[in-house]
Scaffold this active site. Sequence first.
Site, PDB file in Angstrom:
ATOM      1  CG  HIS A 141       8.809   3.849  -7.064  1.00 14.27           C
ATOM      2  ND1 HIS A 141       9.151   4.502  -5.909  1.00 14.27           N
ATOM      3  CD2 HIS A 141       7.762   3.064  -6.758  1.00 14.27           C
ATOM      4  CE1 HIS A 141       8.318   4.121  -4.946  1.00 14.27           C
ATOM      5  NE2 HIS A 141       7.472   3.254  -5.444  1.00 14.27           N
TER       6      HIS A 141
ATOM      7  CG  ASN B   1       8.829  -1.519   4.092  1.00 15.08           C
ATOM      8  OD1 ASN B   1       8.376  -2.631   4.385  1.00 15.08           O
ATOM      9  ND2 ASN B   1       8.268  -0.395   4.507  1.00 15.08           N
TER      10      ASN B   1
ATOM     11  CB  CYS C  62       3.454   4.280   3.727  1.00 17.37           C
ATOM     12  SG  CYS C  62       4.135   3.713   2.175  1.00 17.37           S
TER      13      CYS C  62
HETATM   14  N1  PLP Z   1       5.799  -3.145  -0.463  1.00 12.55           N
HETATM   15  C1  PLP Z   1       6.970  -2.753   0.064  1.00 12.55           C
HETATM   16  C2  PLP Z   1       7.789  -3.721   0.851  1.00 12.55           C
HETATM   17  C3  PLP Z   1       7.404  -1.431  -0.129  1.00 12.55           C
HETATM   18  O1  PLP Z   1       8.562  -1.042   0.413  1.00 12.55           O
HETATM   19  C4  PLP Z   1       6.596  -0.546  -0.871  1.00 12.55           C
HETATM   20  C5  PLP Z   1       6.994   0.872  -1.030  1.00 12.55           C
HETATM   21  O2  PLP Z   1       7.619   1.453  -0.180  1.00 12.55           O
HETATM   22  C6  PLP Z   1       5.405  -1.025  -1.425  1.00 12.55           C
HETATM   23  C7  PLP Z   1       5.033  -2.328  -1.189  1.00 12.55           C
HETATM   24  C8  PLP Z   1       4.534  -0.150  -2.247  1.00 12.55           C
HETATM   25  O3  PLP Z   1       5.046  -0.011  -3.552  1.00 12.55           O
HETATM   26  P1  PLP Z   1       4.570   1.210  -4.480  1.00 12.55           P
HETATM   27  O4  PLP Z   1       5.202   2.438  -3.920  1.00 12.55           O
HETATM   28  O5  PLP Z   1       5.081   0.850  -5.846  1.00 12.55           O
HETATM   29  O6  PLP Z   1       3.087   1.238  -4.428  1.00 12.55           O
END
Ligand code: PLP
Length: 406
Positions: A216, A166, A340
Amino acid sequence: MRLTSKFIVSREGEKMRRVYLDYSATTPTKKEVLDAMMPYFTEVFGNPSSIHGFGREAKKIVNESRATIASLMNADEKEFFFTAGGTESDNWAVKGAAKALKNKGNHIITSKIEHHGILHTCETLEKEGFEVTYLEVDEFGRISLEDLKAAIKPETILISIMYANNEIGTVQPVKEIGSIAKENGVLFHTDAVQAFGNFKIDVKDMNIDLMSISSHKIYGPKGIGGLYIRKGVRLQNFVDGGAQERKKRAGTENVPGIVGFAKAAEIAYRDFDAHIEKLTTLRERLRNGIMETIDYAKYNGHPEERHPGNVHVAFEFIEGEALLLSLDMVGVAGSSGSACTSGSLDPSHVLMSIGLTHEIAHGSLRLTIGDFTTEEDVDYVVKELKGIVARLRMMSPLYDKVTGGK
Ligand code: PLP
């Protein structure tokens, strides 16, 4: 403020362009998706567990939506379960597998650059007596298949390696990881939250046992995601309660969310070629624009094996937060990395893992392109970024020293 209205009027009364380049954090819900969802708030509002007609109608659309999404990854509809999003799917896959298989072994393999949905889950399991190996990655963010093979031992029950990162966009050799897991009789989970909709994924061909996805990130609504669980894989339930999702994930289904997720997934693969072509063209335009006009910049992530919309650059002699705020002031939305971790002063674990120094990692910027991005947006960002970087560097004594004040 609507995303489609590309300009806003500033306090000084000037028209200012507004550019959203944070599609990896989240995407706007597409109009087609919203239209598909609307009747399920007001007309088909029944509880899918109810036996009357209202309930049956809702249950029907939930199962049709499940079949749509499952078919897009070459899974059977019985192998796909709705959750509240990617984080829940990650938690369920890893904790559920660990607990179901604890009599077989207590060892899990993951990588140092996973999303916190995986890393923090692994840390929790370590406190409960599980052992976790965190594989190193190379300078581009890829794990080594040799390291993976060497890490497997008789107690290994699960390998969890993300599909596309990400922050820096790097894609892992998922099919090869799947083969190694299969040869060794170990379950393979992949966090495909950034990958689903951006890559063609065939869970059977890639030997994926468990896969997390989220709505999303693909122009669907927030708060809905899913977990692919290959037939025959046992997982402990993560949410206990009613008999929903074939007794595996309790809670009244988010019917409009499920409908929107399926519509978004359908659109993503219906328009796949045009989407990829557009994103990669704009990504290269943005990358070249930045790298050709701004010095002391390092392009991060894998040169080819990467998310089609991801541009990640670290600027020396710059503080990332200042950069983001300055961009925000000219209407540009970017990110310093994972949505995050923003707000924390620690350099990102991903950037540390690919070997960046703290100083360089702090000057990093993630710009992620999406379906509503235009060439004009990209050119505007390059122009503004160049000016902002130059201005911020004027305040850096180190930059002065290195360049001799030029
Ligand atoms: N895993 C990855 C690689 C992500 O980029 C994200 C969100 O940024 C998530 C998990 C978490 O997903 P969610 O926002 O639907 O909880």
